[in-house]
Design a protein around this motif. Structure first.
Motif, PDB file in Angstrom:
ATOM      1  N   PRO A  14       0.696  -1.050   0.093  1.00 22.11           N
ATOM      2  CA  PRO A  14      -0.030  -0.023  -0.042  1.00 22.11           C
ATOM      3  C   PRO A  14       0.984   1.106   0.117  1.00 22.11           C
ATOM      4  O   PRO A  14       0.261   2.344  -0.294  1.00 22.11           O
ATOM      5  CB  PRO A  14      -0.775  -0.157   1.045  1.00 22.11           C
ATOM      6  CG  PRO A  14      -0.477  -1.257   2.011  1.00 22.11           C
ATOM      7  CD  PRO A  14       0.723  -1.880   1.313  1.00 22.11           C
ATOM      8  N   ASP A  15       2.256   1.182   0.375  1.00 22.06           N
ATOM      9  CA  ASP A  15       2.896   2.289   0.381  1.00 22.06           C
ATOM     10  C   ASP A  15       3.679   2.629  -0.938  1.00 22.06           C
ATOM     11  O   ASP A  15       3.643   3.717  -1.388  1.00 22.06           O
ATOM     12  CB  ASP A  15       4.053   2.115   1.662  1.00 22.06           C
ATOM     13  CG  ASP A  15       3.824   3.200   2.570  1.00 22.06           C
ATOM     14  OD1 ASP A  15       2.724   3.729   2.766  1.00 22.06           O
ATOM     15  OD2 ASP A  15       4.668   3.420   3.446  1.00 22.06           O
ATOM     16  N   CYS A  16       4.296   1.647  -1.417  1.00 23.08           N
ATOM     17  CA  CYS A  16       5.075   1.922  -2.554  1.00 23.08           C
ATOM     18  C   CYS A  16       4.747   1.239  -3.894  1.00 23.08           C
ATOM     19  O   CYS A  16       5.111   1.232  -4.803  1.00 23.08           O
ATOM     20  CB  CYS A  16       6.546   1.510  -2.470  1.00 23.08           C
ATOM     21  SG  CYS A  16       6.792  -0.409  -2.469  1.00 23.08           S
ATOM     22  N   ASP A  17       3.568   0.600  -3.666  1.00 20.90           N
ATOM     23  CA  ASP A  17       2.798  -0.222  -4.977  1.00 20.90           C
ATOM     24  C   ASP A  17       3.501  -1.404  -5.353  1.00 20.90           C
ATOM     25  O   ASP A  17       3.279  -1.694  -6.664  1.00 20.90           O
ATOM     26  CB  ASP A  17       2.401   0.885  -5.708  1.00 20.90           C
ATOM     27  CG  ASP A  17       1.181   0.412  -6.453  1.00 20.90           C
ATOM     28  OD1 ASP A  17       0.351  -0.209  -5.909  1.00 20.90           O
ATOM     29  OD2 ASP A  17       0.856   0.892  -7.628  1.00 20.90           O
ATOM     30  N   GLY A  18       4.610  -1.689  -4.757  1.00 21.07           N
ATOM     31  CA  GLY A  18       5.500  -2.938  -5.222  1.00 21.07           C
ATOM     32  C   GLY A  18       4.568  -4.378  -5.204  1.00 21.07           C
ATOM     33  O   GLY A  18       3.934  -4.360  -4.166  1.00 21.07           O
ATOM     34  N   ARG A  19       4.733  -5.123  -6.157  1.00 19.45           N
ATOM     35  CA  ARG A  19       4.243  -6.325  -5.912  1.00 19.45           C
ATOM     36  C   ARG A  19       5.031  -7.383  -5.261  1.00 19.45           C
ATOM     37  O   ARG A  19       6.155  -7.779  -5.466  1.00 19.45           O
ATOM     38  CB  ARG A  19       3.811  -7.109  -7.473  1.00 19.45           C
ATOM     39  CG  ARG A  19       3.074  -8.071  -7.409  1.00 19.45           C
ATOM     40  CD  ARG A  19       2.981  -9.031  -8.791  1.00 19.45           C
ATOM     41  NE  ARG A  19       1.983  -9.917  -8.579  1.00 19.45           N
ATOM     42  CZ  ARG A  19       2.063 -11.051  -7.968  1.00 19.45           C
ATOM     43  NH1 ARG A  19       3.162 -11.461  -7.252  1.00 19.45           N
ATOM     44  NH2 ARG A  19       0.887 -12.024  -8.047  1.00 19.45           N
ATOM     45  N   CYS A  74       7.398  -5.317   3.352  1.00 21.24           N
ATOM     46  CA  CYS A  74       7.466  -5.140   2.111  1.00 21.24           C
ATOM     47  C   CYS A  74       9.015  -5.227   1.627  1.00 21.24           C
ATOM     48  O   CYS A  74       9.829  -4.369   2.171  1.00 21.24           O
ATOM     49  CB  CYS A  74       7.159  -3.681   1.790  1.00 21.24           C
ATOM     50  SG  CYS A  74       7.502  -3.436  -0.091  1.00 21.24           S
ATOM     51  N   PRO A  75       9.470  -6.018   0.588  1.00 23.07           N
ATOM     52  CA  PRO A  75      11.028  -6.157   0.473  1.00 23.07           C
ATOM     53  C   PRO A  75      11.519  -4.805  -0.175  1.00 23.07           C
ATOM     54  O   PRO A  75      12.598  -4.712  -0.018  1.00 23.07           O
ATOM     55  CB  PRO A  75      10.995  -7.240  -0.471  1.00 23.07           C
ATOM     56  CG  PRO A  75       9.627  -7.528  -0.966  1.00 23.07           C
ATOM     57  CD  PRO A  75       8.657  -6.717  -0.243  1.00 23.07           C
ATOM     58  N   PHE A  76      10.871  -3.896  -0.881  1.00 23.39           N
ATOM     59  CA  PHE A  76      11.196  -2.785  -1.407  1.00 23.39           C
ATOM     60  C   PHE A  76      11.178  -1.720  -0.339  1.00 23.39           C
ATOM     61  O   PHE A  76      12.278  -0.739  -0.336  1.00 23.39           O
ATOM     62  CB  PHE A  76      10.310  -2.553  -2.612  1.00 23.39           C
ATOM     63  CG  PHE A  76      10.079  -3.612  -3.444  1.00 23.39           C
ATOM     64  CD1 PHE A  76      10.968  -4.257  -4.229  1.00 23.39           C
ATOM     65  CD2 PHE A  76       8.748  -4.337  -3.528  1.00 23.39           C
ATOM     66  CE1 PHE A  76      10.746  -5.535  -5.054  1.00 23.39           C
ATOM     67  CE2 PHE A  76       8.413  -5.414  -4.253  1.00 23.39           C
ATOM     68  CZ  PHE A  76       9.601  -5.870  -5.033  1.00 23.39           C
ATOM     69  N   CYS A  77      10.059  -1.412   0.251  1.00 17.91           N
ATOM     70  CA  CYS A  77      10.300  -0.231   1.306  1.00 17.91           C
ATOM     71  C   CYS A  77      10.101  -0.433   2.604  1.00 17.91           C
ATOM     72  O   CYS A  77      10.005   0.476   3.467  1.00 17.91           O
ATOM     73  CB  CYS A  77       9.121   0.816   0.769  1.00 17.91           C
ATOM     74  SG  CYS A  77       7.400   0.252   1.118  1.00 17.91           S
ATOM     75  N   GLN A  78      10.033  -1.675   2.910  1.00 20.49           N
ATOM     76  CA  GLN A  78      10.101  -2.053   4.746  1.00 20.49           C
ATOM     77  C   GLN A  78       8.656  -1.679   4.993  1.00 20.49           C
ATOM     78  O   GLN A  78       8.617  -1.559   6.196  1.00 20.49           O
ATOM     79  CB  GLN A  78      11.035  -1.357   5.280  1.00 20.49           C
ATOM     80  CG  GLN A  78      12.239  -2.331   5.340  1.00 20.49           C
ATOM     81  CD  GLN A  78      12.960  -2.638   4.334  1.00 20.49           C
ATOM     82  OE1 GLN A  78      13.487  -1.646   3.310  1.00 20.49           O
ATOM     83  NE2 GLN A  78      13.369  -3.617   3.466  1.00 20.49           N
ATOM     84  N   TYR A  79       7.753  -1.496   4.387  1.00 21.89           N
ATOM     85  CA  TYR A  79       6.286  -1.224   4.944  1.00 21.89           C
ATOM     86  C   TYR A  79       5.848  -2.339   5.728  1.00 21.89           C
ATOM     87  O   TYR A  79       6.173  -3.282   5.296  1.00 21.89           O
ATOM     88  CB  TYR A  79       5.071  -1.028   3.667  1.00 21.89           C
ATOM     89  CG  TYR A  79       3.803  -0.789   3.936  1.00 21.89           C
ATOM     90  CD1 TYR A  79       3.262   0.194   4.686  1.00 21.89           C
ATOM     91  CD2 TYR A  79       3.029  -2.112   4.128  1.00 21.89           C
ATOM     92  CE1 TYR A  79       2.038   0.227   5.329  1.00 21.89           C
ATOM     93  CE2 TYR A  79       1.677  -1.929   4.583  1.00 21.89           C
ATOM     94  CZ  TYR A  79       1.136  -0.880   5.136  1.00 21.89           C
ATOM     95  OH  TYR A  79      -0.095  -0.826   5.561  1.00 21.89           O
ATOM     96  N   HIS A  80       5.396  -2.092   6.780  1.00 19.82           N
ATOM     97  CA  HIS A  80       5.174  -2.982   7.690  1.00 19.82           C
ATOM     98  C   HIS A  80       3.608  -3.512   7.710  1.00 19.82           C
ATOM     99  O   HIS A  80       2.695  -2.814   7.986  1.00 19.82           O
ATOM    100  CB  HIS A  80       5.262  -2.813   9.192  1.00 19.82           C
ATOM    101  CG  HIS A  80       6.759  -2.712   9.711  1.00 19.82           C
ATOM    102  ND1 HIS A  80       7.747  -2.002   8.842  1.00 19.82           N
ATOM    103  CD2 HIS A  80       7.404  -3.091  10.691  1.00 19.82           C
ATOM    104  CE1 HIS A  80       8.658  -2.117   9.693  1.00 19.82           C
ATOM    105  NE2 HIS A  80       8.556  -2.956  10.884  1.00 19.82           N
TER     106      HIS A  80
END
Lengths: 265, 331
Positions: free
Chosen positions: A12-17, A30-36
């Motif tokens: 939901p933060d960086c939209d990465g799949r 999230c592996p890209f932005c570390q969103y928890h």
């Protein structure tokens, strides 16, 4: 779901799949932005406590439709089935690196983690249990606020949890409050804000009024990072921001500092 | 809405009658015939109306522009009200007025949420929506009262906490929570009266009282009916329905034992007669203060705790349901 997307998980933060399997190996971050990503109450307990050490307390409290609010119990029933939980919080006793603690974890899948009578009572009983057994108390908050469908009784849970904490604090008990994404409304303005030590997960949304309500009121763009954990720490309201993989170690360290601390009476 | 119009009409008639009474008393003119006619008409209008005020109509009375605010009532309740400003951290919040006053021959601490009486005043007082400074000022004055053994009397009249950037930046959640905690063990009696709108956490921040009263047409709610309607049905115009469902009237809350008493209002509401409203409040305050003074302080705090602990509704099942409590191991 946006058009042209598959059923996968998007941050939901960086939209990465995000790959589902990898997500669970990566602390649900999230592996890209570390969103928890929000954890379920079960996951939180499993991630925090020593394996198989959890014993539930305050079980069997059932939601009552005290105001005869239309469709309320149907919605509760739906969420029960969806989550396999009775209500929006789990509480019990368990160990963290051998330290016995009383722990409660909220779950936003259940009525957005809102606090009605059962959530309030569960928290009150967890505090009282920690008081009686002289154990430290750790509460992981995640909540949309007070539960509308229980009206004034929901509001009073703010008072009840704060008052029970009053007794616990006076008795000298240790209470660590952990704020996770999102913690808002009546939960923030009661037990979540009253820890001896207050920790938050990175970028967790924490506040009283929700950002949408504020935006509607002031009709201005909200400042960057407004109501996020880092913002709150900058303003002086959080002791620590700890990312998920380090959280258990941090709790263990804090419990060690307070090894001799026991609530009395 | 027909009834709303009747209400305005009724207020107008009451005001007319007050003028007549005033003229009769002060100037000695004889309007007894006109008064009789008016009284008959009023009685005719009032009876069916007041008997069945809907929750939404009570919301309208509670928000009525002419409803007495705390600062209107205070001179009729206390002597020498001396306002104290500021929270000693950040600033002074005009949405809450606080200070020391005489109640009879006893000094008391007064803390009052204050709406404006007109647009200009409302802008200054932020429509009665406190910022964190307001809660912190309140707490400062409560601690001062505790030190000097003064009873604390709080007046609640707020749409709610302020959904603003500054209020969040300065930690309104933390300020409210802290008030709840500190009020739970404050070593002097606390009396709270909801005189208009009791809006959610902003109201509760002054609401942990040994006695909590509401004026007859006041409301007290976890969320404003308008807010609830917007959240539930994405339509604020359904506020009337929400007002009904949320059970926000003094009568409902007394029945639920959330409040300790209902203070009667004159005529069609407190705005009809400030002096009569104040008289009723004074009577309740006298009685409550006498009762609370006869109580040992430790006992008082325990009773305060016990009272709030009962404000909960759930069913407890004999058997433990589901195995949800056992944490599943992550995949």
């Amino acid at each position: 779901m946006k058009p042209g997307r598959d059923q996968g998980i998007y941050c939901p933060d960086c939209d990465g799949r995000v790959d589902r399997e990898k997500l669970y190996h990566d602390w649900k971050m999230c592996p890209f932005c570390q969103y928890h990503f929000p954890l379920t109450a079960d996951e939180r307990l499993a991630l925090t406590l020593d394996r198989d050490s959890f014993r539930p307390i305050a079980e069997g409290l059932l939601t009552e439709d005290c105001l005869q609010f239309p469709e309320y119990l149907d919605k509760i029933e739906q969420d029960r089935r969806k989550t396999n939980l009775q209500e929006a919080v789990l509480a019990g006793v368990g160990n963290i690196g051998g330290h016995e603690v009383v722990m409660a974890a909220m779950d936003t899948r259940f009525r957005m983690g809102s606090m009605g009578s059962v959530v309030g009572e569960t928290i009150v009983r967890a505090i009282r249990y920690a008081h009686d057994t002289r154990l430290p108390l750790i509460v992981f908050s995640a909540s949309g606020g007070a539960r509308m469908q229980e009206g004034i009784f929901s509001l009073m849970q703010m008072g009840r949890t704060a008052m029970e904490l009053g007794k616990f604090h006076r008795a000298g008990g240790l209470y660590i409050s952990v704020l996770t994404h999102p913690t808002t409304g009546g939960v923030t303005a009661s037990f979540a804000a009253l820890g001896d030590i207050i920790i938050a997960e990175p970028r967790a949304l924490i506040g009283f009024a929700g950002p949408r309500v504020i935006q509607q009121t002031i009709r201005q763009q909200l400042p960057e990072g407004f109501q996020r954990a880092e913002f709150l720490q900058d303003k002086g309201f959080l002791d620590l921001i700890v990312s998920r993989p380090a959280l258990r170690e941090t709790l263990l360290k804090l419990l060690n500092f307070h090894k001799g601390v026991r609530a009395i009476g | 809405m027909a009834k709303a119009l009747d209400l305005e009409e009724l207020t107008r008639l009451y005001e007319l009658m007050m003028t007549i009474e005033h003229r009769m008393k002060e100037i000695g003119e004889d309007f007894s015939y006109e008064k009789q006619v008016l009284e008959n008409r009023l009685e005719h209008l009032r009876k069916p109306l007041l008997g069945e005020l809907s929750p939404w109509e009570k919301v309208m009375i509670a928000r009525h522009q002419k409803r007495p605010t705390a600062l209107d009532l205070i001179p009729h309740l206390f002597d020498d009200y001396t306002e104290m400003h500021g929270d000693r951290y950040f600033g002074d919040d005009p949405a809450i007025s606080g200070g020391i006053a005489w109640f009879g021959d006893e000094p008391v601490t007064v803390i009052a949420q204050q709406k404006g009486r007109n647009t200009k005043e409302n802008i200054k007082r932020n429509f009665g929506m406190p910022n964190p400074e307001g809660y912190r000022k309140s707490l400062r004055l409560m601690k001062q009262a505790e030190k000097f053994g003064r009873t604390v009397i709080c007046f609640v009249d707020t749409p709610g906490a302020y959904p603003g950037v500054g209020a969040e930046e300065r930690g309104q959640a933390f300020a409210i929570a802290n008030n709840l905690l500190e009020m739970s063990w404050l070593r002097v009696p606390i009396i709270t009266i909801v005189i208009g709108e009791g809006g959610s956490g902003g109201a509760l921040a002054l609401g942990i009282g040994d006695r909590v009263y509401m004026l007859e047409h006041a409301i007290y709610s976890v969320i404003s009916p308008d807010g609830a309607a917007a959240l539930l049905w994405k339509d604020a115009s359904l506020a009337e329905k929400a007002a009904e469902l949320l059970k926000i009237t003094a009568q409902d809350l007394f029945q639920y034992q959330i409040i300790d008493g209902i203070i009667p209002e004159p005529g069609v509401g407190a705005h009809f007669s400030l002096t009569d409203t104040a008289k009723q409040i004074r009577q309740h305050l006298s009685l409550a203060i006498a009762e609370l003074h006869s109580c040992e302080i430790a006992e008082l705090i325990e009773q305060r705790y016990e009272k709030f602990m009962k404000m909960v509704r759930f069913t407890e099942s004999e058997q433990t349901i589901a195995s949800s409590a056992k944490p599943s191991i992550l995949v």
